[in-house]
Design an enzyme around this catalytic site. Structure first.
Site: not given
Length: 370
Positions: A12, A14-15, A38, A103, A201
């Protein structure tokens, strides 16, 4: 826990720097690494506060440097149904939920895991500061604290089950954040100095009350102290949480003389939310008795090994980054459990998670009911 040589691992991305270093480490170990970004919140819903576009650009730049493919996957519908809807229900019920916990269980280690398996992955990996190992005696997978106590994220992962852990790698579990930053700079990752993301977020940088007001709306009522004196008006119980000090609008009011752990100039704290009368109760002083408790009840328990631990002495956290608190659990089940603490705990908040530990091993936890 490390993967076997040359497994297909979906990371994953995320940056952020943590997931970037995760992907790099797995690539260096010889695995076939694929990145997935994602998208969990639609831009049209956030008014520009959630920088998913910028984050994807950063994630793609990292993938290019490392030499892996990256896929952009939209989980926004799953997120709204499985996480955000529950988030709103909890606030409307007067509790303070932790959407990051849900989450992880429902999106990052369920929807994401399922997608990765469809891509032929043998494992998934994330940049969480935690560990996973298989207990040789029981054969069950265990969730471990991360080596960096300031960054340990096992609290947010306590609802993961055996299927999820058996497919998961946490390459950063044995590292400290300073080591991760240094490694990112040494290998020239483009996001090596990127600031860590904070908050949720879908809330972004906007004031929390502003965000929640869009979905729940104001429901004003009285603010009263522990003696029933009306001090002001609140804008809705959903906008406050136990232990809250800022944003009460009563900072100029002072008690006459010292009382219950607070003097005439002691700050006010939210101590109770009484839904039946829509009353917000506040007290003066950090150590007021209303803010302290020796026991809690939790519901909706999740146990990582699949069964509740035996009664006995453990450690627990009732909020992220809290120091382990010694406690006794008399009995527990899938429905819930009750903890008795050796020392008084401050502002134990319904809706937050009570997470149980046996040394370095996270056993699971539940949602604080009271």
């Amino acid at each position: 826990m490390t993967a076997s040589p040359k497994q297909r691992v979906v990371v994953g991305l995320s940056g952020g720097v943590d997931s970037a270093v995760t992907a790099y480490l797995l690539r260096q170990q010889g695995h076939e690494v694929v990145g997935i970004f994602m998208k969990n919140w639609e831009d049209d819903d956030d008014g520009g506060y959630c920088p998913s576009g910028t984050d994807f650009v950063d994630a793609a730049a990292v993938a290019d440097v490392i030499g892996i493919e990256i896929e952009h996957v939209n989980f926004a519908a799953d997120y709204k149904e499985r996480v955000f809807a529950e988030f709103l229900r909890e606030y409307q019920a007067g509790r303070t939920p932790n959407p990051d916990v849900l989450c992880n269980a429902e999106i990052k280690f369920k929807a994401f895991l399922d997608h990765a398996l469809r891509l032929g992955a043998e494992k998934i990996a994330t940049g969480h500061y935690a560990g996973v190992r298989r207990n040789p005696a029981s054969g069950r997978f265990e969730l471990l604290k991360g080596a960096d106590p300031a960054k340990d994220q096992s609290y947010f992962l306590h609802r993961l089950d055996q299927r999820q852990l058996s497919r998961t790698l946490f390459p950063l579990g044995a590292l400290r954040k300073t080591e991760v930053r240094r490694l990112a700079e040494d290998i020239g990752l483009p996001n090596a100095r990127k600031k860590d993301s904070t908050g949720i977020c879908f809330i972004g940088e906007r004031p929390f009350r502003e965000f929640l007001n869009r979905y729940i709306g104001p429901a004003p009522g009285p603010i009263e102290d522990d003696r029933g004196r009306v001090l002001g008006q609140h804008s809705g119980l959903s906008f406050y949480t136990l232990g809250q000090r800022q944003g009460l609008g009563i900072g100029g009011l002072k008690e006459q003389g010292a009382q219950r752990g607070g003097g005439a100039h002691a700050p006010w704290f939210v101590a109770r939310k009484e839904l039946a009368t829509n009353t917000l109760r506040v007290v003066q002083g950090h150590d007021h008795p209303w803010l302290l408790s020796r026991a809690l009840e939790a519901q909706d328990a999740r146990w990582i090994c699949g069964a509740a631990p035996a009664p006995g002495r453990y450690a627990a956290k009732t909020r992220y980054r809290q120091q382990d608190a010694s406690c006794t659990m008399a009995s527990a089940g899938q429905a819930g459990f009750r903890l008795h603490f050796s020392e008084e705990q401050w502002a134990v908040t319904p809706g937050q998670s009570a997470v149980l530990y046996d040394g370095n091993v996270c056993l699971g936890g539940g949602v604080i009911a009271g």
